[in-house]
Design a protein around this motif. Structure first.
Motif, mmCIF file in Angstrom:
data_model
loop_
_atom_site.group_PDB
_atom_site.id
_atom_site.type_symbol
_atom_site.label_atom_id
_atom_site.label_comp_id
_atom_site.label_asym_id
_atom_site.label_seq_id
_atom_site.Cartn_x
_atom_site.Cartn_y
_atom_site.Cartn_z
ATOM 1 N N THR A 81 0.988 -1.288 0.093
ATOM 2 C CA THR A 81 -0.061 0.168 0.173
ATOM 3 C C THR A 81 1.073 1.250 0.303
ATOM 4 O O THR A 81 0.681 2.441 -0.909
ATOM 5 C CB THR A 81 -0.903 -0.129 1.045
ATOM 6 N N TYR B 231 -4.241 -2.560 -11.758
ATOM 7 C CA TYR B 231 -4.281 -3.885 -10.877
ATOM 8 C C TYR B 231 -4.350 -5.084 -11.684
ATOM 9 O O TYR B 231 -3.603 -6.341 -11.375
ATOM 10 C CB TYR B 231 -5.656 -3.916 -10.251
ATOM 11 N N THR B 254 -7.320 -7.148 2.695
ATOM 12 C CA THR B 254 -7.688 -6.739 1.518
ATOM 13 C C THR B 254 -7.595 -6.161 0.346
ATOM 14 O O THR B 254 -7.517 -4.869 1.342
ATOM 15 C CB THR B 254 -8.962 -7.724 1.853
ATOM 16 N N GLU B 255 -8.033 -6.372 -0.553
ATOM 17 C CA GLU B 255 -8.254 -4.748 -1.325
ATOM 18 C C GLU B 255 -9.575 -4.137 -0.408
ATOM 19 O O GLU B 255 -8.724 -2.808 -1.063
ATOM 20 C CB GLU B 255 -8.907 -5.598 -3.373
ATOM 21 N N LYS B 258 -7.430 -2.218 2.090
ATOM 22 C CA LYS B 258 -6.573 -1.087 1.681
ATOM 23 C C LYS B 258 -6.722 0.054 0.857
ATOM 24 O O LYS B 258 -5.928 0.798 1.076
ATOM 25 C CB LYS B 258 -5.279 -1.562 0.392
ATOM 26 N N TYR B 259 -8.065 0.088 0.222
ATOM 27 C CA TYR B 259 -8.435 1.134 -0.150
ATOM 28 C C TYR B 259 -9.105 1.789 0.750
ATOM 29 O O TYR B 259 -8.707 2.841 1.165
ATOM 30 C CB TYR B 259 -9.812 0.668 -1.001
#
Lengths: 160, 443
Positions: A81, B231, B254-255, B258-259
């Motif tokens: 990230t 991605y 998880t995605e 992260k978001y």
């Protein structure tokens, strides 16, 4: 008895030293390892950032900025990230050097060859070329910047 | 007779279905977990080597500088009157640098009144990294090297694995990146390790000058039109690489997580003045507490561990040490006060604070501008620490142990948190110190 031994020795010698069928048909043996297989070492935070900066800005990152950005990476647990945030910040800088989309689409082959050389320091394989060419062709909104970002964040780019 | 047998069988079947072990989503077979005392735990690693004499014993300058000026400079934590003279630990009044204005008390009731104080505990070691490892691993491993990740599982891994928590449910908030602090968010243990690690952040760096300069101006990409194809391309590149190598070893957010983290960063950079800082936030510990509160508001972590260490200035400056101790008390009170207004955490949180080590009985040779002598941490006095628990289901007005009757160890933190979450019985004892136990079992 001696005759028998002599006979057996002769027989084994014939078997061992007899002609072998040449199965190479004159073709030289080649290494079948994937082209990226020699990359086994993970880049340090400093290596990753300085190489990334050089790839995106085509100049060296100052020592001070290298330390500052390395601190930012160390200060965050999720490395994926924080890398994404750093790359995204780089992409927002006015002096980032990314080829235009028209250059990318004018000759996708050459563009892909160059990006593999720049980011992965290796040749692109036919399979990779085939997939990425099609991907770029069927996605008209896909930009060179997006491709650069994907390479900068990819796992292979973390290794050398 | 048949009816009786039927009823007996029904009772047996019902009992069996209740007590029978069940399979958790982690894939392991466990006996039923105990009940949870609270839904959230905040564990404060407090705060860089606190000497018993100036903290819980309230002796101020009495037991350090050879002058008879006792008093309590942690009046949010402990009952007791503040010093009446030689005030140097506060903020500056009319004269810059004097520190003669004590910070007003925040809490109407001290932590001692609201919760339980362990007056005399023992730290795992007399050093910072060993002490922090003791607090987080529940062990005093002599083989734990400096600059090396924990050998045995940390409390983050225990709660994530045994409660099946996602990564953003556990946060380790450090006040910096020195002293190997970033290594403490997961261990090298094969059965636990990175897949159960906590998110780490050193907010003073991420939201400080370095972060502002290099992280705050992220380009905003469209989720569908830009991020998804990006991605997808990365996924292809990673799949090719996956035949010969592995990816980055990192926390498995998880995605969606992260978001969420990126949205949090964006919010923080866009609203720097919205951070809920303590009234006096002139050091790194106080600002860490402010940022920790923002993390709690955003993610509502099940377990938040906050590391403070400004007190360690005591190696060379006793006056600054007194100020850091006073601010650590102020910051801790602010943290607890503000947690009470975070939905889902208010009234449903237990906070624990334990120093990673104490400080020496005798001073070193360094004296500061007030002619106060400084203190390192290496002798038996440096193993003397206190502990504090407050919150849901924690007995109030409860003092445990005394100078002559030490009760509890720093390594008890791990089992205490496991106890709060009802998973104490699932912690493998071979990874813990032999004398490790829940602080609740010591009450």
């Amino acid at each position: 008895m001696n005759k028998k031994i002599f006979f057996l020795v002769c027989l084994f010698s014939i078997i061992i030293f007899s002609c072998k069928k040449d199965v190479s048909y004159g073709v030289d043996a080649i290494n079948t390892m994937p082209p990226n297989a020699q990359k086994t070492k993970l880049k340090s935070n400093e290596q990753y950032i300085s190489i990334l900066y050089a790839n995106l800005f085509q100049k060296a990152l100052s020592a001070n900025e290298l330390v500052e950005i390395t601190h930012c990476i160390e200060a965050f647990g999720d490395k994926e990230t924080i890398h994404e945030v750093i790359v995204s910040n780089f992409m927002n800088k006015p002096d980032v050097i990314i080829p235009s989309d028209s250059i990318m689409r004018a000759d996708i082959d050459i563009f892909l060859t160059n990006i593999y050389t720049r980011f992965y320091v290796r040749d692109i394989t036919e399979a990779e070329k085939e997939y990425l060419t099609k991907f770029i062709e069927v996605n008209p909104a896909f930009t060179a910047e997006m491709l650069y970002t994907a390479f900068a964040l990819s796992d292979e780019y973390q290794y050398y | 007779m048949k009816r009786r047998k039927f009823i007996t069988n029904v009772v047996k079947a019902s009992t069996a279905s209740i007590v029978m072990p069940y399979i958790l989503p982690t894939g392991r077979l466990f006996a039923a977990a105990g009940s949870q005392m609270a839904d959230h735990v905040v564990f404060v690693l407090f705060a860089g080597g606190m000497r018993q004499q100036e903290t819980i014993l309230q002796r101020y300058l009495d037991d350090s500088q050879g002058v008879n000026f006792p008093g309590n400079i942690m009046y949010n934590l402990f009952n007791g009157a503040a010093p009446t003279d030689k005030i140097v630990y506060g903020t500056d009044g009319a004269v810059p640098g004097l520190g003669d204005v004590p910070i007003p008390k925040i809490l109407s009731q001290t932590f001692q009144q609201q919760g339980t104080i362990f007056k005399e505990m023992r730290s795992a070691t007399t050093g910072h990294y060993g002490g922090l490892n003791g607090l987080l691993q529940g062990n005093t491993l002599s083989s734990q090297g400096l600059k090396r990740k924990p050998i045995n599982p940390t409390i983050f891994e225990y709660v994530r694995k045994h409660l099946n928590l996602k990564a953003t449910d556990t946060w380790f908030i450090g006040n910096g990146i020195m002293n190997s602090v970033p290594l403490l968010n997961y261990s090298l243990n094969e059965d636990y390790g990175v897949k159960y690690g906590a998110n780490f952040i050193a907010p003073n760096v991420v939201f400080g000058n370095d972060g502002q300069k290099h992280l705050s101006n992220a380009k905003v990409y469209d989720q569908v039109d830009e991020l998804e194809p990006m991605y997808k391309t990365k996924e292809f590149l990673d799949n090719v690489w996956g035949t010969v190598g592995s990816g980055l070893v990192t926390i498995d957010n998880t995605e969606q997580e992260k978001y969420d983290i990126k949205e949090f960063l964006k919010y923080m950079y866009a609203n720097p003045s919205a951070v809920d800082m303590p009234a006096v936030s002139d050091n790194g510990d106080a600002t860490t507490i402010g940022y920790a509160l923002e993390i709690m508001k955003w993610f509502k972590p099940k377990l938040s561990v906050v590391n403070l260490n400004n007190v360690d200035v005591c190696h060379s400056n006793f006056t600054s040490y007194l100020r850091a101790v006073h601010r650590a008390d102020h910051s801790l009170a602010h943290l607890w006060d503000k947690i009470q207004s975070i939905p889902s955490m208010a009234g449903n949180t237990i906070m624990i604070a334990i120093p990673e080590c104490g400080r020496n009985l005798d001073s070193n040779a360094i004296h500061d501008f007030n002619d106060f002598y400084a203190f390192d941490h290496s002798d038996q006095n440096a193993r003397r620490i206190f502990g504090m628990m407050v919150g849901k289901n924690v007995p109030a007005n409860n003092l445990v142990g005394s100078e002559n009757n030490p009760i509890g160890n720093a390594t008890d933190g791990v089992l205490t948190i496991a106890d709060i979450f009802g998973i104490k019985g699932q912690i493998p004892t071979q990874y813990l110190a032999a004398n490790s136990m829940s602080m609740f079992d010591n009450l």
